[in-house]
Each structure stands twice: as C-alpha cells, then as structure tokens.
Scaffold this active site. Structure first.
Site, PDB file in Angstrom:
ATOM      1  N   ARG A  46      -5.107  -9.799 -10.742  1.00  0.00           N
ATOM      2  CA  ARG A  46      -6.322  -9.470  -9.995  1.00  0.00           C
ATOM      3  C   ARG A  46      -7.496 -10.063 -10.750  1.00  0.00           C
ATOM      4  O   ARG A  46      -7.602  -9.934 -11.964  1.00  0.00           O
ATOM      5  CB  ARG A  46      -6.480  -7.950  -9.830  1.00  0.00           C
ATOM      6  CG  ARG A  46      -5.411  -7.414  -8.910  1.00  0.00           C
ATOM      7  CD  ARG A  46      -5.536  -5.950  -8.567  1.00  0.00           C
ATOM      8  NE  ARG A  46      -4.328  -5.554  -7.819  1.00  0.00           N
ATOM      9  CZ  ARG A  46      -3.980  -4.314  -7.525  1.00  0.00           C
ATOM     10  NH1 ARG A  46      -4.753  -3.318  -7.896  1.00  0.00           N
ATOM     11  NH2 ARG A  46      -2.882  -4.059  -6.851  1.00  0.00           N
TER      12      ARG A  46
ATOM     13  N   GLN B 267       3.772  -3.555 -12.201  1.00  0.00           N
ATOM     14  CA  GLN B 267       3.890  -2.160 -11.772  1.00  0.00           C
ATOM     15  C   GLN B 267       5.349  -1.763 -11.663  1.00  0.00           C
ATOM     16  O   GLN B 267       6.219  -2.614 -11.552  1.00  0.00           O
ATOM     17  CB  GLN B 267       3.235  -1.989 -10.398  1.00  0.00           C
ATOM     18  CG  GLN B 267       1.745  -2.238 -10.408  1.00  0.00           C
ATOM     19  CD  GLN B 267       1.129  -1.952  -9.052  1.00  0.00           C
ATOM     20  OE1 GLN B 267       1.704  -2.267  -8.017  1.00  0.00           O
ATOM     21  NE2 GLN B 267      -0.039  -1.345  -9.056  1.00  0.00           N
TER      22      GLN B 267
ATOM     23  N   CYS C 294       3.610  -5.855  -2.058  1.00  0.00           N
ATOM     24  CA  CYS C 294       4.014  -5.467  -0.700  1.00  0.00           C
ATOM     25  C   CYS C 294       4.318  -6.645   0.224  1.00  0.00           C
ATOM     26  O   CYS C 294       5.404  -6.687   0.821  1.00  0.00           O
ATOM     27  CB  CYS C 294       2.996  -4.548  -0.051  1.00  0.00           C
ATOM     28  SG  CYS C 294       1.808  -3.783  -1.125  1.00  0.00           S
TER      29      CYS C 294
ATOM     30  N   HIS D 203       4.598   2.944   0.237  1.00  0.00           N
ATOM     31  CA  HIS D 203       4.282   2.274  -1.031  1.00  0.00           C
ATOM     32  C   HIS D 203       4.322   3.371  -2.087  1.00  0.00           C
ATOM     33  O   HIS D 203       3.703   4.414  -1.896  1.00  0.00           O
ATOM     34  CB  HIS D 203       2.868   1.702  -1.062  1.00  0.00           C
ATOM     35  CG  HIS D 203       2.481   0.825   0.084  1.00  0.00           C
ATOM     36  ND1 HIS D 203       2.342  -0.529  -0.039  1.00  0.00           N
ATOM     37  CD2 HIS D 203       2.172   1.104   1.363  1.00  0.00           C
ATOM     38  CE1 HIS D 203       1.959  -1.041   1.113  1.00  0.00           C
ATOM     39  NE2 HIS D 203       1.847  -0.076   1.983  1.00  0.00           N
TER      40      HIS D 203
ATOM     41  N   ASP E 195       6.546  -0.732  -9.131  1.00  0.00           N
ATOM     42  CA  ASP E 195       6.209  -0.663  -7.726  1.00  0.00           C
ATOM     43  C   ASP E 195       7.463  -0.660  -6.868  1.00  0.00           C
ATOM     44  O   ASP E 195       8.451  -1.300  -7.209  1.00  0.00           O
ATOM     45  CB  ASP E 195       5.398  -1.928  -7.434  1.00  0.00           C
ATOM     46  CG  ASP E 195       4.660  -1.868  -6.144  1.00  0.00           C
ATOM     47  OD1 ASP E 195       4.491  -0.761  -5.623  1.00  0.00           O
ATOM     48  OD2 ASP E 195       4.259  -2.934  -5.668  1.00  0.00           O
TER      49      ASP E 195
ATOM     50  N   HIS F 237       8.744  -0.321  -2.432  1.00  0.00           N
ATOM     51  CA  HIS F 237       8.436  -0.073  -1.030  1.00  0.00           C
ATOM     52  C   HIS F 237       9.684   0.454  -0.360  1.00  0.00           C
ATOM     53  O   HIS F 237      10.739  -0.173  -0.448  1.00  0.00           O
ATOM     54  CB  HIS F 237       7.913  -1.348  -0.373  1.00  0.00           C
ATOM     55  CG  HIS F 237       6.612  -1.772  -0.975  1.00  0.00           C
ATOM     56  ND1 HIS F 237       6.534  -2.679  -1.997  1.00  0.00           N
ATOM     57  CD2 HIS F 237       5.349  -1.333  -0.749  1.00  0.00           C
ATOM     58  CE1 HIS F 237       5.261  -2.795  -2.370  1.00  0.00           C
ATOM     59  NE2 HIS F 237       4.519  -1.998  -1.629  1.00  0.00           N
TER      60      HIS F 237
ATOM     61  N   LYS G 181      -1.562  10.054   2.097  1.00  0.00           N
ATOM     62  CA  LYS G 181      -0.980   9.735   0.785  1.00  0.00           C
ATOM     63  C   LYS G 181      -0.925  10.967  -0.101  1.00  0.00           C
ATOM     64  O   LYS G 181      -1.603  11.964   0.156  1.00  0.00           O
ATOM     65  CB  LYS G 181      -1.821   8.659   0.098  1.00  0.00           C
ATOM     66  CG  LYS G 181      -3.235   9.124  -0.204  1.00  0.00           C
ATOM     67  CD  LYS G 181      -4.016   8.102  -1.002  1.00  0.00           C
ATOM     68  CE  LYS G 181      -5.433   8.612  -1.275  1.00  0.00           C
ATOM     69  NZ  LYS G 181      -6.218   7.725  -2.104  1.00  0.00           N
TER      70      LYS G 181
HETATM   71 ZN   LIG Z   1       2.519  -1.724  -1.757  1.00  0.00          ZN
END
Ligand SMILES: [Zn+2]
Ligand SMILES: [Zn+2]
Length: 651
Positions: free
Chosen positions: A369, A387, A340, A516, A389, A391, A470
């Site tokens: 992580r 990911q 992000c 997200h 992922d 946005h 969410k």
């Molecule tokens: Zn995010």
C-alpha cells in the site's frame, strides 16, 4: 416569570423558571450532583452548565462518569494551557487546541521552539491558574468585533478561523478564562464552569506542527498534555506510557536483532535471522490452525492488470493507495493491496457446486500500500506487509455456521497468545448497498453465531461496511492498550462485481456470499503488538532462540557442542556462546537477549552428561539430564505457556 419543563434522564419532569441553567437544575436535584457536574446534554446537545434554558428541554447532567465529560475536561485543560502560554510568552499566537483520545494538544506560533524548562514553567502557571478557580465564561461577541479584537491582538490565525467557520453569522462564541485581558479564545465550547475543576493534568512533550497540518503553512510548536479526573488515573496513565516506551517494538526490534529499515525501502521490513524465525513461526502456526479447519493455502500473483482493479472498483476508489507499474508492453499494472480480487478469479475459474461450499482460500503473500512516507512508523505503519488473510465462499444459509467456526478460531488463536479481546458487531450503515431483507438475514446470523460461540460483544449500530455487516475484534495487551486486529466481514458486493456463482441443489445459478477474514491482521503489525505485549520476552514456542549453551571454559567446548547438536536435532532453536568471556557475562547477555533457557556447561555437567539450567524468568533451575531438558522444553512449547513452577518436572 414564565416556567419551562425540564425532562430528566429518568423521565421525571420539573418546572423551572425560564432562564434557569443546567447548573440550577443540578443544584435543585442535589448539591453533590451540582459539584460533580461539569457540563450538560440539553436535548442531546453538549453545552455549558451556565447556558440559560429558554424553552422546554431534556436535560442530562454530564459528570465525570460520561465519555463526553473527559473530552470537555481535556479541551478545557487545553484552554488552560493556552492561557498559561499567553501569560508567559507575550506575543505567542494561538492556533487550535482540541482534546484527543489520550489527552489534548495546543498549537502555537512562537519565536523559538519550547524547551523542557518552558514546559515546566507553563505547567506551574497552569496549576496556579487552576488553583485560582477562574471562571470559564462563554461570551457572544458581534462577529465584526471579534474579528477586530483578534486582529488588533496580532492573532491572524484566529481571524482566519472566525472567517472560515462563521461566514454568514452575525455573532460568534468566545470563551474567556476570567476576563478578556487574560485569555480569550474563539471556541464553541462547551467547557467546565471554572478552572478549579481541573485537578490532574500533565504536559508531556512538544513537536513541530504546521497550521492546519500542512507543511506549506506557518510552522508552529505543538504542546501535548494529558488530563484525568483524578491524580490516581493520571499517574496510572503516566506509568503506562513509561512502560510503553520501554516496550517500544522499534527499540526492542533493534536490541533483539529482529529487523531493520532502510531509507531506500521505506515502510518495508528487512527481517534478520531471528526476526525471520519469529515471522515463520507465526506463519506456520497459522497454517497449522487453518489447514485442519478446511482452508487451502493459495498463492495468487502480486501484480495485476488494471482491468482487475477496475472490476473490483479499486481503480476508481483506491488507486492513490496503490503502487502502479508499467509492463514492458505498456500494460498498466498495479501491485495488489489486498488478496480478495485474486481469490475471486480463482473461485470463478471453474464451475462450483453447492456441494463444494464453503470454499476457503488462505494466502500470506506480500501486499503493498502506497502510504505517504511521513506516516510510516516501525512495523505498525508499513508499505509492504502480509496478512493471515482468507476468503470463505459460502451460501446464504451457511453464513451463521461459518461465522461461528470463525469465532471459535479467533477464541483459540488469541487464547494461545494469552490476549484478552472483545468483539464488536457492526450493523447496516445509513447508506448501504443491497436489499434490506438480505441485511437483516445476515445480521441475525451474525448475532446468533456470537451467541452460540458464547462470545460477549458490543453492538456498534451503523458501523458495518456499505457492502455488508462485520465483526471486529479489539485485543488488549499486557499494559492495557487496545489494538484492532481480527475482522470478519460479510460481502455481498464483490460476488456481484466478479459475477461469482455456484450451481445450487435446484440446478440454478446462485451468488455465493464472501466472508473476508483475518485473525492476526497483518503479520508485521501483529508482531509489533506481540513484541510490546511480551516486552520482547517471547514464550518458548515463539522465542527465536529457545536455549543457549554456555560453556564455562575451553575444555567444555566439545561437550557443549554435543549438547547443542542434540537439542538442534530434537527440533529446538538453540545457539551456543563460545566466546572467551566469563560465564556470568554470557549469562547477562543471554538474559538481555531474553533467551528463555541458558544451559551452563562446566566440569560437573561434562562429567555427568547434564546441563545446569537457568531460566530467563526463574533463575537457577539446577542440573538436568539433556533428554530431560528436551522433553520438558517440548511440553512447554506444546502448552504455549510457561509452567507455573519453572521448568516442568522431567521424567
Ligand atoms: Zn478480502
Ligand atoms: Zn476551545
């Protein structure tokens, strides 16, 4: 005798003598209910059936239908386990024994580790104690007496628990099974009324444990077990864990040559050729889904100055989970644990107009992580992962429409993998940031989007993040296990922190909302789920090797290579097994490797320019022209699922 009023769940009120128990209330309603009840909710508090009611109260009987019921049942089975261990191993010290999501455990201090024969003997003893239908009795002891009792019995851990948990109390609650000579435990309960209620339980395994889970403390032996209301449910569960063992992605990952780990890179996957193919197939599949949906794939840096993490708040709240590094000129840097913040910098890099929105950044670069090495496990708990992922930067008014598009993406993607799923809407938690109207607006848009997409959902009130509501998704795999994967998360907070803005139609600056979202979640974890879901037998479009050519003898090698080349040129992932082995051996091996199609080449095939097709699932499919096989395979790949009657009829 004075009377009290008891309000039942249907709203009806009954007068009963003060001192009556929930068991009495159940008996007055119906003998069947009295038999089925195992605990009660008194004014919303879970209690024993035998706890006297002293004042007006609402009473709901907990039968084997409720979720709480299974918890009470399993906790009671854990006590039964401790009672059996106390019988068979005099001098064993009891730690704690809670119910868990899948069963229960109990920790003990014993002179030697338990062996499998011990578990059998303990389980036999538990059955004996259950058959004797011994009463679970709650006793209120003066605190000093309880401390003295456990001290004299050589149970310093219980003494410690009582000291910690009941400081300032004059009395403590204990439970016995039958009486205090046999077994007594410091416990707030509640429990089933008697051991005869415990019908279906099984001890599963043991492991090393430490008092309070801390390796600096007393080492203990943990016994795991599970319990269900019926033997049928128990057997189904045992079958499922057997099946899960066979499907374990760590085992299949090794057997199928997909990936490995090494102690010098804990929690980071080494993908072999086949694993890399699988990974890339998924990565490219997701690109193929997202590009037409208006996403731009981007690549942001992996290491950022701590200033970024201070701006995002991760430096303050998340630093312990990050890998920190020093640059050669002494800058403090952190490896990114999420994409992000990088995307926020990219969004903020130019003036954005409302006409540009929604802007959607998708990124698959690695994240790190800093998980403790003790919790790392296969592909499901790792330190390095990527990911799918993205946005989405939207205006307030675009939230509903964008979320609806996302829901349709989720439907499509999970449909392609044949995965069942359920959506959960998490709303405003007790402590939240931002204005109430903003929250209400956002939640209403999410609800509308769910309805427009025709998606059933569970409402989890208060389960949203403090910065926005969410929608989470649980998928159910082929053996009924649930995994949380996709998430759609609204965020009003980060746009503030990063001072993100766009120019509205009114020519003024506005804050965008960030969504997200991820559908697979992490590639690593999703691959673990897929391996176990398919038990390693991937559908053709995902299989790292889609077909293998098996020449019967040396004289077939030239034609076999020709077939291999034609399939490869047609874009199929094809292998050839030219070893000097019997063809049946080669078939067996390809079958173990779960290769979808085996193409056997002998004299006849070489003469007729065909292949003899065997499918992993359907066995012998007969002879085919090479082009016919290629076109059938392409049809199956495009459909993403196996045709119902083996290989599709070719033209
Ligand atoms: Zn995010
Ligand atoms: Zn207990």
């Amino acid at each position: 005798m004075s009377e009290i009023s008891v309000t039942l769940p249907d709203g009806s009120v009954r007068q009963v003598p003060a001192g009556s128990t929930p068991a009495d209330v159940a008996a007055a309603i119906s003998p069947r209910l009295a038999k089925a009840a195992i605990a009660a909710l008194v004014d919303g508090q879970l209690t024993d059936l035998t706890r006297p009611l002293t004042k007006d109260a609402s009473v709901a009987l907990v039968t084997d239908k409720g979720r709480e019921a299974l918890h009470v049942y399993r906790h009671s089975t854990a006590h039964l386990l401790a009672a059996a261990v106390t019988h068979l191993f005099p001098g064993a010290q009891c730690g704690i024994g809670p119910a868990t999501e899948d069963g229960f455990f109990y920790d003990f201090v014993v002179e030697r580790p338990f062996v499998p024969e011990d578990l059998e003997a303990i389980e036999r003893k538990m059955k004996e104690l259950a058959a004797a239908d011994l009463v679970y009795e709650r006793q209120i002891w003066p605190r000093e007496e309880a401390l003295r009792f456990f001290k004299e019995r050589g149970e310093p851990l219980k003494v410690q628990l009582i000291e910690e948990k009941t400081a300032g109390q004059s009395e403590v609650s204990c439970y016995t099974i039958k009486d205090r000579d046999l077994f007594v435990d410091f416990c707030v309960g509640p429990h089933v009324p008697s051991s005869g209620r415990l019908k279906a339980f099984k001890l599963l395994n043991t492991s090393n444990a430490y008092w309070k889970g801390d390796a600096k403390n007393q080492p203990m032996q943990r016994i795991y077990g599970t319990a269900f209301f019926t033997d049928k449910e128990l057997q189904a569960y045992l079958q499922r864990i057997e099946e899960a063992k066979k499907r374990d992605h760590r085992k299949l990952g090794r057997d199928l040559g997909l990936f490995m780990f090494h102690p010098w890179a804990p929690g980071a996957t080494f993908w072999f050729g086949k694993g890399t193919t699988l990974y890339n197939t998924l990565a490219n599949y997701m690109r193929g889904v997202l590009f037409p949906a208006g996403y731009q794939e981007v690549k942001a840096p992996i290491i950022f100055n701590k200033a970024l993490w201070e701006t995002s708040g991760h430096w303050e709240h998340y630093r312990d989970n990050m890998f920190l590094v020093q640059s050669s000129d002494d800058e403090e840097m952190g490896l990114k644990a999420m994409n992000c913040p990088g995307h926020f910098l990219m969004f903020a890099s130019e003036v954005r107009s409302y006409k540009d929105l929604p802007i959607r950044f998708h990124e698959q670069t690695p994240l790190h992580r800093n998980e403790a090495s003790g919790v790392l496990s296969g592909l499901t708990r790792v330190r390095q992962f990527s990911q799918d992922d993205a946005h989405c930067f939207v205006t307030q008014d675009q939230i509903g429409q964008e979320v609806e598009r996302l829901l349709r993406l989720v439907q499509r993607v999970y449909g392609d993998f044949g995965l069942q799923y359920e959506a959960k809407l998490g709303t405003r938690p007790a402590s939240y940031l931002g204005r109430l109207e903003t929250w209400n607006h956002a939640e209403a848009q999410l609800r509308d989007a769910l309805e427009r997409a025709g998606m059933a959902y569970v409402l989890n009130e208060g389960d949203g993040a403090f910065y926005g509501p969410k929608i989470d998704f649980d998928i159910t795999d082929a053996i009924g296990r649930k995994w949380q994967c996709a998430t759609i998360q609204l965020d009003y907070q980060m746009p503030e922190r990063f001072d993100l803005k766009y120019i509205g139609a009114d020519n003024a600056e506005h804050r965008p909302v960030v969504i997200h979202r991820a559908i697979f979640g992490s590639f690593e974890r999703f691959i673990a789920i897929l391996i176990e879901h398919y038990a390693g037998a991937f559908p053709l479009w995902l299989a790292p090797v889609q077909a293998i050519v098996l020449p019967i003898a040396d004289r077939h090698a030239a034609y076999a290579r020709d077939v291999r080349d034609r399939l490869a040129a047609a874009g199929l992932r094809v292998d050839i097994d030219e070893r000097q082995e019997k063809v049946n051996y080669k078939i067996r091996e390809a079958q173990l490797q779960k290769v979808p199609y085996m193409l056997v080449i002998g004299d006849r095939e070489a003469a007729e320019c065909t292949v003899a097709v065997r499918s992993r699932s359907g066995g012998d499919q007969g002879g085919r022209a090479v082009d016919a096989f290629i076109s059938a395979a392409r049809t199956e790949i495009a459909a993403k699922r196996e045709p119902e009657n083996g290989l599709a009829a070719a033209s």
